[in-house]
Design a protein around this motif. Structure first.
Motif, short mmCIF file in Angstrom:
data_model
loop_
_atom_site.label_atom_id
_atom_site.label_comp_id
_atom_site.label_asym_id
_atom_site.label_seq_id
_atom_site.Cartn_x
_atom_site.Cartn_y
_atom_site.Cartn_z
N ALA A 180 -15.92 44.48 -3.89
CA ALA A 180 -16.44 45.03 -5.14
C ALA A 180 -15.43 45.98 -5.76
O ALA A 180 -14.67 46.64 -5.04
CB ALA A 180 -17.75 45.78 -4.88
N THR A 181 -15.44 46.03 -7.08
CA THR A 181 -14.60 47.00 -7.77
C THR A 181 -15.19 48.40 -7.55
O THR A 181 -16.38 48.55 -7.27
CB THR A 181 -14.52 46.70 -9.27
N ILE A 182 -14.35 49.40 -7.70
CA ILE A 182 -14.79 50.78 -7.56
C ILE A 182 -14.96 51.37 -8.95
O ILE A 182 -14.05 51.31 -9.78
CB ILE A 182 -13.76 51.61 -6.76
N ASP A 212 -10.47 35.85 -11.22
CA ASP A 212 -9.31 35.80 -12.10
C ASP A 212 -9.10 37.19 -12.68
O ASP A 212 -10.02 37.74 -13.29
CB ASP A 212 -9.51 34.78 -13.22
N LEU A 213 -7.93 37.76 -12.47
CA LEU A 213 -7.63 39.10 -12.98
C LEU A 213 -6.78 38.94 -14.24
O LEU A 213 -5.68 38.40 -14.18
CB LEU A 213 -6.91 39.91 -11.91
N THR A 214 -7.29 39.43 -15.36
CA THR A 214 -6.62 39.18 -16.64
C THR A 214 -6.14 40.43 -17.35
O THR A 214 -5.37 40.34 -18.30
CB THR A 214 -7.57 38.42 -17.59
N VAL A 215 -6.58 41.60 -16.90
CA VAL A 215 -6.22 42.85 -17.58
C VAL A 215 -5.18 43.59 -16.74
O VAL A 215 -5.44 43.93 -15.59
CB VAL A 215 -7.46 43.73 -17.81
N PRO A 216 -3.99 43.87 -17.29
CA PRO A 216 -2.96 44.60 -16.54
C PRO A 216 -3.44 45.99 -16.14
O PRO A 216 -4.21 46.63 -16.86
CB PRO A 216 -1.79 44.70 -17.51
N GLY A 217 -2.98 46.44 -14.98
CA GLY A 217 -3.32 47.76 -14.49
C GLY A 217 -3.50 47.73 -12.98
O GLY A 217 -3.22 46.72 -12.34
N ILE A 218 -3.96 48.83 -12.43
CA ILE A 218 -4.22 48.90 -10.99
C ILE A 218 -5.70 49.14 -10.81
O ILE A 218 -6.28 50.03 -11.43
CB ILE A 218 -3.40 50.02 -10.32
N GLY A 219 -6.31 48.32 -9.96
CA GLY A 219 -7.73 48.43 -9.72
C GLY A 219 -8.04 48.78 -8.28
O GLY A 219 -7.32 48.36 -7.37
N GLY A 220 -9.10 49.54 -8.09
CA GLY A 220 -9.56 49.89 -6.75
C GLY A 220 -10.64 48.92 -6.30
O GLY A 220 -11.53 48.57 -7.06
N ILE A 221 -10.53 48.50 -5.05
CA ILE A 221 -11.46 47.55 -4.46
C ILE A 221 -12.03 48.16 -3.18
O ILE A 221 -11.31 48.81 -2.43
CB ILE A 221 -10.74 46.22 -4.10
N LYS A 222 -13.31 47.92 -2.95
CA LYS A 222 -13.95 48.44 -1.73
C LYS A 222 -14.73 47.33 -1.04
O LYS A 222 -15.06 46.31 -1.65
CB LYS A 222 -14.90 49.59 -2.06
N ARG A 223 -14.99 47.56 0.22
CA ARG A 223 -15.91 46.74 0.99
C ARG A 223 -17.16 47.58 1.14
O ARG A 223 -17.16 48.56 1.90
CB ARG A 223 -15.34 46.39 2.37
#
Length: 115
Positions: free
Chosen positions: A37-39, A61-72
């Motif tokens: 899941a995204t944070i 599919d990741l379409t927006v540039p940037g850095i994303g945080g992901i969690k379990r």
């Protein structure tokens, strides 16, 4: 997503994959009891949040540039988090309220991948 690997317990590997915007990223739980899941507050502006079901092999599919945080979800308190870099982007600022082990994992990931 590993309960344990050579790099420690409750870990996502790689901890900071770098992908091109438009790439498909696949999350594979190697042991049962994991989801992806995204944070909140840690996804690029304009990106859509996502959340998989427990034990689901999940692609997005990741379409927006940037850095994303992901969690379990079930294991975020144990530090089971990661970052995904899509294109060129400055390092994110993790939220102030993640559990201690998640905050430590973000700090270690960012320190290990800074220029």
């Amino acid at each position: 997503m590993h309960d344990r690997s050579d790099n420690g317990p409750m870990i996502c590997e790689p901890s900071l994959p770098r992908v091109a915007p438009g790439d498909t990223v696949r999350f594979v739980p190697t042991q049962p009891g994991h989801n992806t899941a995204t944070i909140d507050g840690m996804i690029p502006e304009g990106a859509e949040p996502f959340k998989s079901k427990i034990n689901e092999d999940f692609s997005v599919d990741l379409t927006v540039p940037g850095i994303g945080g992901i969690k379990r979800g079930p294991h975020v308190a144990m530090g089971m988090v990661m970052l995904i870099e899509m294109g060129d982007a400055p390092a994110p600022v993790p939220p102030e309220d993640p559990p201690t082990r998640a905050r430590e994992r973000f700090g270690a990931t960012l320190a290990a991948n800074s220029p």
